[in-house]
Design an enzyme around this catalytic site. Structure first.
Site, PDB file in Angstrom:
ATOM      1  CD1 TRP A 310       7.149   0.626   6.585  1.00 16.47           C
ATOM      2  CD2 TRP A 310       7.764   2.267   7.989  1.00 16.47           C
ATOM      3  NE1 TRP A 310       8.409   0.352   7.053  1.00 16.47           N
ATOM      4  CE2 TRP A 310       8.810   1.334   7.902  1.00 16.47           C
ATOM      5  CE3 TRP A 310       7.923   3.392   8.804  1.00 16.47           C
ATOM      6  CZ2 TRP A 310      10.011   1.480   8.608  1.00 16.47           C
ATOM      7  CZ3 TRP A 310       9.114   3.548   9.503  1.00 16.47           C
ATOM      8  CH2 TRP A 310      10.143   2.592   9.401  1.00 16.47           C
ATOM      9  CG  ASP A 311       0.884   6.789   3.858  1.00 16.26           C
ATOM     10  OD1 ASP A 311       0.883   7.861   4.493  1.00 16.26           O
ATOM     11  OD2 ASP A 311      -0.022   6.461   3.076  1.00 16.26           O
ATOM     12  CE1 TYR A 312       2.017   1.254   8.584  1.00 16.97           C
ATOM     13  CE2 TYR A 312       3.974   1.133   9.946  1.00 16.97           C
ATOM     14  CZ  TYR A 312       3.053   0.524   9.137  1.00 16.97           C
ATOM     15  OH  TYR A 312       3.144  -0.833   8.880  1.00 16.97           O
ATOM     16  CE  LYS A 338      -2.731   5.632   7.413  1.00 13.56           C
ATOM     17  NZ  LYS A 338      -2.110   6.061   6.137  1.00 13.56           N
TER      18      LYS A 338
END
Lengths: 636, 597
Positions: A310-312, A338
């Site tokens: 999730w690109d966290y 995030k």
């Protein structure tokens, strides 16, 4: 003069003296632990409404760099040097020019231009510079007081704090190259945050393009001797995974010198949205990693997202503070994320000070993708974004666009937080913008009250098999406002497309506020108040003549002061605001020339308190660019 | 000796030859008894999940399986070792879970005993590991007992109340959003209680987190556990709800996924299952005639709502209540075909039983009726249970009118504590004399129906929340009192009630069943991660901890032959359960020798 007045005057003078001693801003985050807090109290709830421009400085970047400004994000927070170092206010521009100003009137004292290599398509940004007094250099000698700058083109510079000239003892001609024998590859890797300086070391992370391909540069963190520039240690946050890379540290690090620890907020492994070639949890990506400051050895780690899809990234500087509970004071670390959680950890051990709930996570339907079965979630404080979004929750300005949103949401692959992206359009809520982002949070003195600005706009995304998508797939890392981006993920069978979940009118499909300010009591684990952050009055086809406080996406952070105030820009409405830290009431706001996507700072200089913020715009917002540095103060 | 017995013994000997022994000790080297050890295959089965994430209909599919046993007084537990690598999770109250990988030691005598040393939890870890019921016991809701009753009645029939997911810090607004969502799913939490309850839940959960020392210790696990084995078959996914089920004389277990209109036919011998989808017509809508209550649930496919199961003693056909339709389902396990019988009246077909005359009886929960389906004539007889007031009578009689509106336009009365409502006939069972017993959940009464004359006799139930009931071999009626946390016996001969405190605090028992052969009442747990057994003769309880946390059970079936019991993990939402997936669970007494090893 009566005795009692004399005593009062003396007490007041003493207080001013004490305040002066403690009311500088020597570090990017206010202190080494990123608390974003100042004891300055000359501006307070009672007089903040009188705040006005004290001086305005323009860096000259607009005139000098022209069209390149459209690929910039002005994010710098100045620091105030101590008197021994010249007491200049120093900041960097997106092109890594370092500028020293008179903190009383904003007049330029010197500047340093490293002349960066501007090839490549990565956005130009510079969040700050760092200061250290170098004990191995004689008092009064050049470069006894040093500034460190890590540049877009991967160079680490040491310059004198007094005149901006390079320090010859450091590296070659005051500079160390942060890349290896392969040389600098424009566009792949850069540096955005201020280096971390402590205990004779300067430690540098990096920003890596982690969307564009499976195998990206490693996110190695490097420590150098502050005097010589010689490498001391380095740490690769990603253990193994030859078909992956990154897990870099792009957000600022924090330091606990007393306990010899440096805290690294690590990001996602590459590529962000496809993990088949990096099976398992992907340690130490998406973690807070505590390293021994002297050796770089891992002392503990806390991974807040396993096998990230999730690109966290860990987006913000870890905040160091003392956690008070049951009469105990525990050295603690708060990390905003995030995914909108706030983790509170014992910073000596990495153990969570709140019970961790293992949040079951849905599986992926992408062949070979094995998601983590659970993700950690603190039992308190509560998530700062309610990521539950179903068709019945659709929002619209009119029945028509609400119905459109309802349809869109109903068609999504949507299994709640941690829904893995798939070939079907999937809900990403919070999206890669957060939740929280690099602005981090501000801690109000020793109260345990953390103020953090939050994004609350749902994104959607999908994986597009290569060969079937648009030919315009590029290498940006986040979608620009109002646009969907398609990015290559070379080395995988997919491109990825991402954008905000909006109605045909371009309005978010989730209910406002789309940006908010939240006050979290870290001791109690509660949300004390929250309020919309930002007005959408400039976001329509035409600007409204009045504010519409539905909150806006926001980038940049805020600071708290002993005056009971919280100052923040960050929004898409060109405002800087002051909030009452206890109530969330807006006490003051000012319209700037551009969006201020930077964290402000404050200091007391010659008995006057200033609040300073960069206002240069952000490429993601696409709302104009500038090179303004504003200083506000009460009338003299 | 019969050849099949010989084969069985050979199999056992063979299996014993590939056994793994675990010896569990504490830090001091002392053996730990009552340690729960769960064996799981390292390599999960790979299955076709192409039908909305589920196994396609009619395809024989292997289920992931776990086996759980407990250590004896010597800290020893033994497992048969399958051919592929396994992992053991070792769990003991107050100790940190250990995970032991066993990559295969068959044939290596030296390595066949695995020593495991358990590390004590910190105080914080131990408190966090407590099950919901002990936390819930200290949730006083401002000392308002009626409010707590209302809260438990309306909020505890789907999921655990004080699990980490619920005692998670929330703002008042977040709690209010939860109530609104839950009421949309079918809870009836009175509107005028929302604000007060939200504030109290926020305040009191926070106080409990800050003062966990007031939370009582969970009940210690008991020595009898070394005499049982638990086996779980994982079916469905985190969005399924495995509701009721049935042990069929053909050896299969049939489990209904209430949210996906699927019936799982599981072979406990092989661990394979086959899914059969209950058909619906093009005219039928999600949520059936009740309307779609799950518009905010991430994944759902229920047009009928597979609820309760009963088997015909005559031909083995299975009768199923589709709670969202005005109908009765019949499933032929030989042809795998469903037949739907439309009903002329009645709403919300609920719990179902078949009597010895092959007549099918089931409660109609919403319309306060009991239906009898005569298989020979294929006709329904619908029996009205008495209304408690004129108003209630009017409401019940107006239901057909109300249901004539589209679900979207149907008047929806706001729930209040007084109008939660309707009496809701819930559990049903057939007594040995053929009489029908029914419990009405909200009315706190029991109904007896004469099986020949259909004459109804009402009996006041002196406790709160009679949910499901069963009749034992002697004709005694056993009922669980949901909110009062009691097992209650009713003797129809002398009209006497006897209440038995459950051995775990603040359990909110959903259902029960009776092992008639052994005289044991089994009671579902849903807050305490346990199932409870009550020996009728000795009035002694045994407590069985579930192999996973947040295990919510709502039905029990008994294999009279060997005394094994089956239940499902029916937590809703399932994803909150440890592991995030539902399962069918069997608890089997071990042979004497195995339990003493």
């Amino acid at each position: 003069m009566p005795v009692k007045y004399t005593l009062l005057t003396l007490a007041a003078l003493a207080a001013v003296g004490a305040a002066h001693a403690d009311t500088g801003w020597r570090y990017y985050g206010g202190d080494q632990g990123g608390r974003h807090y100042s004891t300055a109290a000359l501006i307070d709830r009672e007089n903040v409404a009188e705040l006005d421009i004290a001086w305005l400085h323009r860096s000259g970047d607009v005139a000098h760099y022209g069209d390149d400004m459209t690929n910039t994000s002005t994010q710098a927070t100045p620091i105030l040097l101590p008197a021994a170092a010249g007491e200049s206010l120093v900041y960097c521009t997106p092109f890594n020019r370092v500028i020293a100003l008179d903190p009383g009137n904003g007049e330029q004292r010197w500047d340093f231009d490293p002349g960066i290599d501007r090839r490549g398509d990565r956005t130009f940004r510079c969040r700050g510079v760092s200061y250290a007094e170098e004990a191995r250099t004689a008092k009064g000698a050049h470069c006894r007081h040093r500034l460190f700058l890590a540049t877009h083109d991967r160079k680490l510079w040491a310059i004198d704090a007094g005149d901006g000239k390079v320090c010859d003892s450091f590296g070659r001609g005051g500079m160390v190259e942060l890349y290896g024998g392969e040389g600098y590859i424009p566009g792949d890797i850069s540096t955005s945050s201020a280096p971390t300086v402590a205990n004779g070391l300067v430690v540098v992370g990096s920003g890596v393009i982690d969307f564009a391909r499976a195998t990206t540069p490693r996110g190695t963190v490097m420590a150098f001797d502050t005097y010589s520039g010689k490498p001391v240690w380095q740490f690769d946050p990603l253990q193994g995974h030859p078909k992956s890379g990154s897990a870099n540290v792009w957000a600022p690090m924090s330091v606990d010198e007393q306990n010899g620890l440096i805290f690294l907020p690590t990001s996602a492994p590459s590529p962000d949205y496809y993990g088949v070639d990096r099976p398992g949890d992907d340690l130490y990506a998406n973690s807070i990693v505590a390293l021994d400051l002297d050796t770089g050895a891992v002392r503990w780690h806390f991974q807040h997202v396993r096998h990230d899809l999730w690109d966290y990234d860990t987006p913000a500087q870890p905040i160091l503070f003392l956690w008070e509970k049951g009469g105990q004071s525990i050295p603690a670390l708060a990390q905003v994320t995030k995914q909108s959680f706030v983790f509170v950890l014992n910073r000596l051990t990495g153990e969570s000070l709140w019970e961790i709930t293992e949040h079951p996570a849905p599986p992926s339907d992408i062949p070979g993708e094995r998601t983590a079965l659970t993700q950690p979630k603190p039992i308190a404080p509560p998530p700062l974004v309610d990521s539950f979004l179903m068709p019945a929750n659709a929002w619209g300005l009119t029945p028509w666009d609400k119905a459109q949103c309802r349809k869109q949401i109903a068609a999504l692959n949507n299994l709640g937080l941690f829904t893995p992206i798939s070939e079907q359009l999937s809900l990403m809520y919070p999206g890669s913008l957060g939740g929280a982002n690099w602005g981090g949070g501000a801690l109000v003195a020793d109260s345990g009250l953390l103020l953090v600005n939050i994004n609350n706009t749902a994104f959607t995304g999908q994986l597009i098999p290569t060969g079937t998508g648009s030919a315009t797939a590029g290498r940006t890392d986040h979608p620009e406002s109002g646009k969907r981006m398609q990015v290559t993920m070379e080395g995988t069978p997919y491109n990825v497309e991402i954008g905000a979940l909006t109605s045909p009118l371009g309005i978010p499909c989730n209910a406002p506020p789309w940006g908010k300010l939240v006050a979290v009591d870290l001791y109690k684990g509660t949300v004390e108040w929250e309020t919309a952050l930002g007005s959408v009055h400039e976001m329509g086809p035409v600007s409204a003549p009045f504010h519409i406080d539905w909150g806006t996406p926001n980038l940049g952070g805020g600071i708290a002061t002993a005056g009971g105030l919280f100052f923040i820009g960050a929004t898409m409405d060109r405002q800087i605001r002051a909030f009452d830290v206890d109530s969330g009431e807006t006490l003051w706001k000012y319209t700037l020339a551009n969006d201020a996507t930077a964290t402000p700072m404050t200091y007391v200089y010659k008995g006057r308190q200033y609040v300073v913020i960069n206002a240069g715009g952000h490429y993601m917002f696409q709302r104009g660019f500038g090179d303004y540095l504003y200083a506000f103060a009460l009338p003299e | 000796m019969h050849s099949r017995y010989l084969l069985a013994i050979l199999c056992m000997v063979s299996a014993l030859g590939h056994a793994t022994t675990l010896r569990i000790t504490n830090d001091d080297g002392k053996p730990l008894s009552r340690v729960m050890v769960t064996q799981t295959l390292v390599n999960k089965v790979v299955v076709d999940l192409s039908d909305e994430g589920y196994a396609p209909e009619g395809v024989l599919t292997p289920a992931d399986t776990t086996v759980t046993r407990f250590t004896n007084a010597a800290g020893i537990v033994r497992f048969e070792e399958p051919d592929s690598p396994v992992q053991y999770r070792v769990r003991s109250q107050g100790y940190v879970d250990q995970y032991i990988d066993d990559t295969g030691s068959a044939g290596d005598e030296e390595k066949e005993t695995v020593d495991v040393t358990m590390t004590p939890m910190t105080a914080e870890q131990y408190i966090a590991s407590y099950p919901s019921n002990v936390w819930l016991s200290q949730l006083k809701l401002g000392g308002d007992e009626d409010l707590k009753n209302s809260f438990e009645l309306n909020c505890s029939f789907c999921h655990q109340q004080a699990s980490p997911f619920m005692r998670n810090e929330r703002t008042v607004d977040q709690w209010l959003a939860v109530f609104e969502r839950m009421n949309s799913y079918g809870a009836r939490l009175p509107n005028d209680e929302h604000q007060q309850l939200a504030a109290l839940l926020q305040k009191e959960y926070r106080e409990l987190r800050e003062n966990p020392e007031v939370v009582p210790l969970p009940r210690p696990w008991e020595n009898h556990l070394s005499g049982i084995e638990m086996k779980e078959w994982i079916i469905g996914d985190g969005f399924s709800q495995m509701h009721d089920f049935l042990i069929h004389p053909n050896g299969f277990v049939y489990v209904g996924d209430n949210l996906f209109d699927r019936v799982y036919e599981i072979n406990p011998e092989t661990g394979h299952y086959t899914v059969y989808k209950v058909p619906h017509t093009d005219e039928q809508q999600p949520g059936g005639i009740l309307g779609n209550r799950f518009v905010t649930f991430p994944k759902m496919h229920n047009y009928l709502g597979v609820h309760s199961f009963a088997v015909s003693p005559k031909d083995g056909n299975i009768f199923i209540t589709p709670s969202m339709q005005q109908a009765l389902l019949e499933f032929n396990p030989k042809t795998k075909k469903f037949t739907t019988y439309e009903m002329p009246s009645g709403f919300y077909p609920h719990t179902i039983r078949v009597d010895s005359r092959d007549r099918v009886w089931f409660t109609l929960a919403l319309s306060s009726q009991v239906a009898m389906f005569d298989r020979t004539t294929e006709e329904f007889t619908v029996i009205d249970l008495p209304a408690r007031s004129v108003t209630e009578w009017l409401i019940l009689k107006s239901l057909p009118l109300i249901f004539s509106f589209d679900p979207e336009n149907r008047p929806q009365p706001s729930p209040s504590r007084e109008s939660i409502g309707l009496p809701m006939p819930y559990g049903i069972d057939v007594a040995p004399d053929g009489g029908i017993w029914v419990a009405r959940l909200y009315a706190n009464d029991l109904a007896h129906i004469d099986p020949d004359t259909f004459e109804v006799t009402m009996v006041d139930f002196p406790y709160e929340g009679p949910r499901r009931l069963r009749v034992d071999a002697d004709g005694m009626v056993w009922i669980v009192a949901f909110q009062d946390s009691l097992l209650v016996k009713y003797n129809p001969n002398d009209d006497a009630f006897t209440a038995y405190e459950l051995p775990v605090i603040n359990e909110i028992p959903y259902a029960l069943n009776i092992d008639k052969q052994r005289g044991v009442v089994w009671v579902n747990g849903n807050q305490s991660d346990t199932i409870l057994s009550f020996d009728i003769a000795s009035e002694a309880w045994k407590v069985y901890p579930m192999p996973r946390q947040r295990f919510f059970t709502r039905d029990i079936e008994i294999s009279e032959e060997d005394g094994a019991i089956y239940t499902t993990n029916s937590h809703f939402p399932t994803w909150q359960t440890e592991g995030g997936v539902p399962s069918l669970l069997r608890i089997t007494p071990l042979p004497e020798r195995a339990s003493q090893d």
